[in-house]
Scaffold this active site. Structure first.
Site, short mmCIF file in Angstrom:
data_model
loop_
_atom_site.label_atom_id
_atom_site.label_comp_id
_atom_site.label_asym_id
_atom_site.label_seq_id
_atom_site.Cartn_x
_atom_site.Cartn_y
_atom_site.Cartn_z
CG HIS A 51 -10.43 -8.68 15.25
ND1 HIS A 51 -11.27 -8.06 16.14
CD2 HIS A 51 -9.17 -8.50 15.74
CE1 HIS A 51 -10.56 -7.52 17.12
NE2 HIS A 51 -9.29 -7.77 16.89
CD GLU A 53 -15.54 -10.77 13.48
OE1 GLU A 53 -16.27 -10.65 14.48
OE2 GLU A 53 -14.29 -10.83 13.57
CB ALA A 157 4.86 -37.27 34.47
CB THR A 202 10.78 -27.46 39.80
OG1 THR A 202 9.78 -28.21 40.50
CG2 THR A 202 10.80 -27.92 38.34
CG ASP A 206 14.10 -31.07 37.43
OD1 ASP A 206 14.82 -31.83 38.09
OD2 ASP A 206 12.86 -31.16 37.38
NE ARG A 213 14.12 -28.43 25.47
CZ ARG A 213 13.48 -28.29 26.62
NH1 ARG A 213 13.15 -27.08 27.05
NH2 ARG A 213 13.16 -29.34 27.35
N GLY A 291 6.76 -28.76 41.26
CA GLY A 291 6.81 -29.96 42.07
C GLY A 291 5.59 -30.08 42.97
CB THR A 294 4.54 -25.49 42.87
OG1 THR A 294 5.83 -25.09 43.32
CG2 THR A 294 3.93 -24.39 42.03
CG LEU A 295 1.85 -29.55 40.80
CD1 LEU A 295 2.38 -30.96 40.58
CD2 LEU A 295 0.94 -29.13 39.65
#
Length: 347
Positions: A51, A53, A157, A202, A206, A213, A291, A294-295
């Site tokens: 940790h 500390e 986006a 999605t 895609d 990456r 997509g 889902t959002l």
């Protein structure tokens, strides 16, 4: 008090070096000060390793100064045995007389017990220095322990005219709306969050890898919605290269070494069920890159903490409309020709 703030700020800066590597542990930074000079500093670098500390004490060259010093820590020192011994015991053993703490640890295994242990050992303890900043540093850890769910980030986006994707595509790969710098930033975010979630469409449209990456760091745990097990076996998310959890309505597929199938009821409160299961899997944060459906599922459930929205310079003319959220608590940034809006949900 200002002198305490100066050193807690340094603790926070150090702690940020561990972002993405310490899960399920919190981000913690620490410094040791003797006569208004830092003689040691460190941070928690990786889960299972020492940790903050411990690293800080080990960095002090002249250990005799510890008995006349103050140790600053962004989060309350632990008082229990986990993968490493309690940090409180280390502080007590080294005779450090003063401890200054940014904020109290919300984990029930600590939650004030570390402070109590230090005080009972005769150490002078000061608590609550830059408390809001220290809580913000560990917003994922605090959300997980206080709300019993992960910290939920939405990301998408959109074009200048408000679309996130065209209605039809000729190839199974993303249509880029933003520039390469914005896309690299997204990969950096992936290394900082513990998991990433997308929907079935999605994945089918895609074939994303959902890894990092373009930035050095850990790949997030992949989370995929696949109600009817429609995702082809050859898709990248089922390659067993990274830990993956698939949410489905029937457990017809067999879990493998790196791929787990979880059954949920897609007829009710999908977002809530996912949040509960992620808590069960000890996952503290998720970035949702799915997509619209889902959002919108998480937006409609008001189950999100932060939204990061890119607006590129392109015009699509038509397509899939971007989600809508209130942008009351928002900040805007420019990444070349792209605009990034970050909105926080305090409800």
């Amino acid at each position: 008090m200002k002198i305490h703030e100066k050193y807690i700020k340094r603790c926070i800066a150090l702690a940020k070096n561990g972002l993405g590597a310490t899960y399920p542990n919190p981000l913690v930074g620490s410094v040791i000060v003797y006569e208004d000079k830092i003689i040691g500093e460190g941070w928690h670098q990786k889960a299972g390793e020492p940790h903050a500390e411990v690293n800080t004490v080990n960095s002090v060259k002249d250990k005799s100064l510890l008995k006349k010093s103050t140790i600053y820590v962004s989060l309350e020192p632990c008082s229990h045995f986990g993968k490493t011994p309690p940090c409180c015991d280390l502080i007590i053993k080294n005779g450090i007389p003063n401890v200054v703490i940014g904020t109290v640890d919300p984990n029930i295994m600590v939650a004030g017990n570390g402070i109590k242990k230090l005080i009972e050992a005769g150490i002078h303890v000061t608590v609550g220095i830059l408390e809001d900043e220290c809580n913000e540093l560990n917003k994922r850890f605090f959300t997980f322990h206080q709300k019993k769910r992960p910290y939920i980030l939405l990301k998408w986006a959109q074009s200048q005219d408000g679309f996130i994707a065209p209605l039809e595509k000729s190839e199974k790969k993303p249509v880029w709306i933003t520039n390469s710098h914005s896309r690299q930033l997204v990969h950096k975010w992936r290394t900082e969050e513990q998991s990433i979630l997308v929907g079935t469409q999605t994945v089918i449209d895609d074939n994303p890898k959902l890894n990092a990456r373009d930035w050095y760091g850990n790949n997030p745990i992949r989370l995929v919605l696949d109600q009817y097990n429609r995702i082809p076996k050859e898709n990248a998310v089922l390659d067993n290269q990274t830990k993956t959890i698939v949410f489905t309505n029937s457990k017809t597929a067999i879990s493998e070494e790196s791929t787990t199938f979880e059954v949920i009821n897609f007829e009710q409160n999908i977002a809530g069920q996912i949040a509960d299961l992620l808590y069960k899997h000890n996952i503290q944060s998720v970035i949702i890159e799915g997509g619209l459906q889902t959002l919108q599922t998480f937006i409609d459930a008001n189950l999100w903490d932060e939204a990061r929205i890119f607006t590129g310079k392109a015009f699509l003319g038509n397509g899939i409309k971007a989600p809508l959220i209130p942008k009351i608590n928002s900040e805007k940034y420019t990444i070349e020709e792209d605009e990034l809006t970050i909105t926080r949900n305090y409800d």
